[in-house]
Design a protein around this motif. Structure first.
Motif, PDB file in Angstrom:
ATOM      1  N   ILE A 237     -28.466  17.090   6.810  1.00 38.19           N
ATOM      2  CA  ILE A 237     -28.244  17.327   8.406  1.00 38.19           C
ATOM      3  C   ILE A 237     -29.420  16.370   9.152  1.00 38.19           C
ATOM      4  O   ILE A 237     -30.347  17.322   9.081  1.00 38.19           O
ATOM      5  N   ASP A 238     -28.486  16.501  10.415  1.00 37.70           N
ATOM      6  CA  ASP A 238     -29.231  15.890  11.257  1.00 37.70           C
ATOM      7  C   ASP A 238     -29.199  16.809  12.894  1.00 37.70           C
ATOM      8  O   ASP A 238     -29.835  16.526  14.170  1.00 37.70           O
ATOM      9  N   TRP A 239     -29.104  17.597  12.526  1.00 38.01           N
ATOM     10  CA  TRP A 239     -29.316  18.297  13.944  1.00 38.01           C
ATOM     11  C   TRP A 239     -30.550  19.590  13.185  1.00 38.01           C
ATOM     12  O   TRP A 239     -31.273  20.163  12.599  1.00 38.01           O
ATOM     13  N   ASP A 240     -31.445  19.965  14.620  1.00 43.30           N
ATOM     14  CA  ASP A 240     -32.140  20.699  14.990  1.00 43.30           C
ATOM     15  C   ASP A 240     -32.045  21.997  14.997  1.00 43.30           C
ATOM     16  O   ASP A 240     -30.874  22.790  15.948  1.00 43.30           O
ATOM     17  N   PRO A 241     -32.401  22.906  14.239  1.00 46.26           N
ATOM     18  CA  PRO A 241     -32.478  24.649  13.763  1.00 46.26           C
ATOM     19  C   PRO A 241     -32.051  24.730  15.715  1.00 46.26           C
ATOM     20  O   PRO A 241     -31.388  26.058  16.420  1.00 46.26           O
ATOM     21  N   GLU A 242     -32.982  24.477  16.947  1.00 44.75           N
ATOM     22  CA  GLU A 242     -32.611  24.677  18.258  1.00 44.75           C
ATOM     23  C   GLU A 242     -31.818  24.674  18.830  1.00 44.75           C
ATOM     24  O   GLU A 242     -31.399  25.516  19.646  1.00 44.75           O
ATOM     25  N   MET A 243     -30.675  23.797  17.883  1.00 43.02           N
ATOM     26  CA  MET A 243     -29.290  23.697  18.427  1.00 43.02           C
ATOM     27  C   MET A 243     -28.753  24.030  18.923  1.00 43.02           C
ATOM     28  O   MET A 243     -27.230  24.732  18.715  1.00 43.02           O
ATOM     29  N   ALA A 244     -28.877  24.826  17.691  1.00 44.60           N
ATOM     30  CA  ALA A 244     -28.010  25.934  17.182  1.00 44.60           C
ATOM     31  C   ALA A 244     -28.764  27.746  18.202  1.00 44.60           C
ATOM     32  O   ALA A 244     -28.223  29.124  17.867  1.00 44.60           O
ATOM     33  N   GLU A 245     -29.879  27.430  18.356  1.00 41.28           N
ATOM     34  CA  GLU A 245     -30.051  29.016  19.364  1.00 41.28           C
ATOM     35  C   GLU A 245     -30.186  28.594  20.620  1.00 41.28           C
ATOM     36  O   GLU A 245     -29.382  27.445  21.215  1.00 41.28           O
ATOM     37  N   LYS A 246     -30.032  29.910  21.678  1.00 38.57           N
ATOM     38  CA  LYS A 246     -29.284  29.876  22.435  1.00 38.57           C
ATOM     39  C   LYS A 246     -30.026  29.209  23.702  1.00 38.57           C
ATOM     40  O   LYS A 246     -29.926  28.754  24.894  1.00 38.57           O
ATOM     41  N   GLY A 384     -23.265  18.137  17.963  1.00 35.44           N
ATOM     42  CA  GLY A 384     -24.119  19.115  17.316  1.00 35.44           C
ATOM     43  C   GLY A 384     -23.611  20.398  16.796  1.00 35.44           C
ATOM     44  O   GLY A 384     -21.982  20.785  17.538  1.00 35.44           O
ATOM     45  N   PRO A 385     -23.843  21.944  16.609  1.00 35.32           N
ATOM     46  CA  PRO A 385     -23.782  22.725  16.269  1.00 35.32           C
ATOM     47  C   PRO A 385     -23.187  23.746  18.194  1.00 35.32           C
ATOM     48  O   PRO A 385     -23.206  23.717  18.898  1.00 35.32           O
ATOM     49  N   GLU A 386     -21.587  24.176  17.057  1.00 28.13           N
ATOM     50  CA  GLU A 386     -20.844  24.633  18.240  1.00 28.13           C
ATOM     51  C   GLU A 386     -20.311  26.192  18.399  1.00 28.13           C
ATOM     52  O   GLU A 386     -19.873  26.738  17.186  1.00 28.13           O
TER      53      GLU A 386
END
Length: 590
Positions: A237-246, A384-386
């Motif tokens: 997965i090319d999403w960073d963990p930070e992308m799912a944080e506020k 990215g993650p929404e």
């Protein structure tokens, strides 16, 4: 809907598993629970949000290196502690979490009760640990007992099962409800969605329907329904963990609105891939969009674009209503499915039917999701993650994909060039946030809102009204401007706020006249239009845009201001816009 996490680590699992299940709060839920296995099954659960339950019973204060957790969106039984997952067997040696709906649970429950099993909840899920217990008591191991159990189930499920008799493994299974595997060098994971495990691993295996998994700390065995091992691809997965944080924002929704200019740029990078897909299309003389909710509104804009730019008959079908239209499909129809998650149950069911007779294209945000594995062609929205329940950046990325698709089908290079100006124009919308805050404060006590638009901007009116309903609980309706005299004018009262979408273009004069009729009846006008339009100087509130934003591209710009308006009204009303009541991010049951 409900969210599942399971993991096996070489350390105490509770802190990791609770952190992971928090990443699934966006799915919508009303209770939470965790179970671990040591020499016994340890369970903690309660109704309410994770923080509320954790403050009361300390969810992380539970021993064990293997565990499962769940956030529940109630379908069978009220949101109570008794109905919260996990559920256990009579002997308390087996614990299960489940997402989905078991349609024949009443018959199975009666059968088990007649055999002496007792139940503590009203849920359909509780029959599952009791069935597994039954088969284990007959001499089968946990894996075989789970297989025998799911063979009895009619409906949908994603399962995670733990047992004191085999305390070194988790058994999982999937049918018509999402379940993924996370693989790492410090343990392995099960989850309903990628954000749950991003802090632990980006290596994911997507399970298919009717697959079963045996998860161990250092091993993952995936099997078909007959327990034959099968090989599966590991996807990075090319999403960073930070992308799912506020990231410093008060809410995910605001963060995701601010990400829209970059999301548009990222999605525009798919242009060459979309052009390649277009080159592979067969001849077709009709196009159907199939979608739900916000994706349905994006599809409506697609209908306007295709019929005006390509002159191909097009219709938009709600996925939940698809069965009433499916007999009109043929091999000259292109069917386009739009879904953020790629796991929307109604959309998946419709796709499985459509692909048998028509060419299918999916526009989806999640790589490897169920829809991407069913459709003939796939376009990814690079959003990215929404996390916020109300779709914002995924909607705009869906629109960009639709505009690119139409531009390449029509070989309209001018439209493609215009799309590359959109990120800068959306940044200008975000810069208006302070002005929109003032408007939000002014109308926060309104009981009703109306959104009015014509042509390409009628679907934008629908989407603006949906956003307001979703996160502010204010009644809102979107209408085509020309339909006002056919009923809606009867609802206009003195002081009622009406949002008018008034970009320059062929429909301007007609829409302006329709809005004047509303104003004459005492409505408070909030107009989105051109900064050079002097006719709107004396309206109650206005949000103005660069003159180059005409009605063709206005849907890509105006919606951001409407998202911000809904967001700030929600905040003014002290409502959490990320977690609106009764709603879920991914609707995985029909």
């Amino acid at each position: 809907m409900c969210g599942i996490v399971g993991c096996i680590l070489n350390k105490e699992v509770a802190p990791t598993i609770i952190d992971s299940i928090k990443k699934l709060e966006y799915r919508g839920y009303d209770s939470v629970g965790i179970a671990t296995v040591t020499d016994k099954i340890n369970v903690k659960k309660g109704s309410g949000k994770i923080k509320e339950v954790d403050d009361e019973i300390h969810l992380e204060d539970i021993d064990g290196k293997i565990g499962i957790a769940h956030v529940r969106w109630a379908t069978h039984g009220n949101p109570t502690k008794e109905n919260a997952h996990p559920h256990c067997s009579c002997d308390n040696k087996i614990s299960v979490v489940h997402n989905g709906i078991i349609e024949n649970y009443k018959e199975l429950r009666l059968e088990l009760q007649q055999e002496g099993h007792t139940f503590k909840s009203e849920t359909d899920t509780e029959i599952i640990p009791h069935l597994i217990e039954k088969y284990m008591n007959e001499g089968n191991d946990l894996l075989k007992s789970t297989q025998l159990t799911i063979n009895r189930l009619i409906g949908s499920y994603a399962l995670a099962v733990i047992c004191t008799e085999e305390p070194d493994k988790i058994i999982g299974a999937r049918k018509e409800s999402p379940l993924i595997v996370g693989v790492s060098d410090h343990g392995n994971f099960l989850a309903s969605d990628v954000p749950a495990i991003l802090n632990e691993t980006r290596n994911v295996i997507y399970l298919e329907d009717n697959e079963i998994i045996q998860l161990e700390k250092d091993n993952v065995i995936i099997m078909d329904k007959d327990l034959n091992p099968i090989e599966k691809e590991i996807v990075e997965i090319d999403w960073d963990p930070e992308m799912a944080e506020k990231g410093g924002f008060d809410h995910f929704m605001l963060k995701e609105i601010y990400e829209e200019p970059q999301v548009i740029k990222d999605t525009l990078s798919e242009s060459s891939k979309i052009k390649e897909i277009v080159s592979k299309f067969k001849n077709f003389n009709r196009i159907c969009f199939v979608a739900c909710g916000t994706s349905y509104h994006a599809s409506l804009i697609g209908e306007y674009l295709i019929e005006t730019q390509l002159h191909i008959p097009t219709e938009v079908i709600l996925a939940s209503e698809f069965e009433y239209f499916q007999n009109t499909l043929d091999d000259h129809t292109l069917v386009i499915f739009i879904t953020q998650s790629g796991e929307t149950a109604d959309t998946i069911n419709a796709l499985k039917v459509a692909k048998q007779v028509s060419e299918t294209l999916a526009i989806v945000n999640v790589v490897g999701s169920s829809v991407t594995r069913e459709a003939h062609h796939v376009i990814y929205t690079r959003a990215g993650p929404e996390i916020g329940v109300a779709a914002t950046k995924t909607y705009i990325s869906q629109l960009i994909c639709i505009y690119l698709l139409v531009a390449h089908l029509s070989e309209n290079e001018e439209l493609i060039e215009r799309l590359y100006t959109i990120p800068e124009l959306t940044e200008e919308s975000i810069e208006r946030e302070e002005d929109i805050k003032i408007i939000a404060k002014k109308y926060k006590t309104a009981k009703d809102f109306f959104y009015i638009g014509s042509g390409f901007n009628y679907p934008t009116a629908l989407e603006g009204a949906l956003k307001l309903k979703e996160i502010t609980y204010i009644h809102a309706e979107g209408y085509p401007a020309g339909e006002l005299k056919h009923g809606p004018l009867a609802l206009i009262e003195d002081g009622i706020p009406v949002v008018g979408l008034l970009p320059p273009g062929p429909s301007y004069s007609k829409t302006f006249n329709n809005l004047q009729e509303i104003r004459a009846r005492g409505a408070h006008m909030i107009i989105l239009g051109s900064e050079e339009d002097t006719k709107i100087d004396d309206v109650h509130d206005k949000i103005v845009f660069n003159q180059i934003v005409d009605e063709l591209i206005a849907p890509l710009i105006y919606i951001i201001d409407l998202q911000l308006l809904s967001y700030h009204i929600s905040v003014e009303k002290d409502i959490d816009p990320d977690k609106p009541k009764n709603l879920a991010k991914s609707v995985t049951v029909v």
